[in-house]
Design a protein around this motif. Structure first.
Motif, PDB file in Angstrom:
ATOM      1  N   GLU A 189       0.813  -1.220   0.000  1.00 27.07           N
ATOM      2  CA  GLU A 189       0.000   0.000   0.000  1.00 27.07           C
ATOM      3  C   GLU A 189       0.847   1.270   0.000  1.00 27.07           C
ATOM      4  OE1 GLU A 189      -3.347   2.285  -0.223  1.00 27.07           O
ATOM      5  OE2 GLU A 189      -3.311   0.094  -0.326  1.00 27.07           O
ATOM      6  N   SER A 190       1.881   1.327   0.834  1.00 26.66           N
ATOM      7  CA  SER A 190       2.710   2.537   0.925  1.00 26.66           C
ATOM      8  C   SER A 190       3.451   2.800  -0.385  1.00 26.66           C
ATOM      9  CB  SER A 190       3.695   2.436   2.085  1.00 26.66           C
ATOM     10  OG  SER A 190       4.586   1.357   1.882  1.00 26.66           O
ATOM     11  N   ARG A 235       0.963   4.113  -2.948  1.00 27.88           N
ATOM     12  CA  ARG A 235       0.683   5.540  -2.721  1.00 27.88           C
ATOM     13  C   ARG A 235       1.809   6.420  -3.257  1.00 27.88           C
ATOM     14  NH1 ARG A 235      -1.555   3.699   2.180  1.00 27.88           N
ATOM     15  NH2 ARG A 235       0.378   4.124   3.300  1.00 27.88           N
ATOM     16  N   LYS A 236       3.062   6.007  -3.045  1.00 25.01           N
ATOM     17  CA  LYS A 236       4.180   6.771  -3.560  1.00 25.01           C
ATOM     18  C   LYS A 236       4.169   6.801  -5.073  1.00 25.01           C
ATOM     19  CE  LYS A 236       9.230   7.230  -3.633  1.00 25.01           C
ATOM     20  NZ  LYS A 236       9.115   8.180  -4.696  1.00 25.01           N
ATOM     21  N   ALA A 264       1.593   9.270  -6.167  1.00 23.81           N
ATOM     22  CA  ALA A 264       2.058  10.630  -5.900  1.00 23.81           C
ATOM     23  C   ALA A 264       3.128  11.046  -6.907  1.00 23.81           C
ATOM     24  CB  ALA A 264       2.604  10.728  -4.475  1.00 23.81           C
TER      25      ALA A 264
END
Length: 177
Positions: A167-168, A171-172, A175
């Motif tokens: 997930e992290s 997200r990056k 972004a």
């Protein structure tokens, strides 16, 4: 006499790619490293041709893309641009020519554009290379971004596996895009 098999034989430019995207048209892109393949790919109707740093693997037999130099990328891009009439030619910026130093990034991009006649450059990465991207764009050089599977980061990740499964990391990636 042209042998193009596409409906629109006009030269593909960055403006044409933007128009195609706005109309929802598919954009086709393949990689080439030399004159003969570039001619075939161009005549097949590709909209863009990438001169990839994967030439290190495919043409020189290296295990990664890291060893290829700026001079070698310019050479391959010169070969490709001589074989292309229609497609937009994008040249990969090799490892070490843009990371961490936006002044070096601009100098490398200028060399690619002047010496190879490519029409855009490609860089791997997101937020961490934003200064290099800004500097190159400010000089009027189109930049194509490359996220996700990033071969120049092989030593960081230790593999070419699909990225952004966590997930992290997902997200990056969003972004960065």
């Amino acid at each position: 006499m042209s042998t193009y098999t596409v409906e629109d034989p006009r030269k593909v430019t960055t403006r044409r790619l933007i128009e195609m995207k706005a109309k929802g048209e598919k954009i086709a892109m393949l990689t080439s490293y030399d004159y003969s393949m570039a001619r075939l790919v161009d005549e097949a109707g590709m909209d863009a041709i990438l001169v990839g740093d994967s030439a290190a693997n495919v043409m020189a037999g290296y295990g990664t893309t890291l060893p290829i130099t700026l001079d070698q990328m310019i050479y391959h891009a010169q070969c490709v641009t001589r074989g292309v009439k229609r497609a937009l030619v994008v040249c990969d910026m090799p490892f070490g020519t843009y990371q961490g130093n936006s002044t070096q990034a601009l100098a490398s991009a200028i060399r690619i554009m002047k010496e190879s006649n490519a029409e855009a450059v490609k860089l791997e990465g997101g937020e961490e290379i934003i200064e290099s991207i800004r500097r190159i764009i400010s000089a009027g050089i189109p930049v194509m971004g490359h996220l996700g599977l990033t071969p120049q980061s092989i030593n960081k990740f230790g593999t070419y596996n699909v990225r952004a499964r966590e997930e992290s990391e997902a997200r990056k990636l969003i972004a960065d895009a």
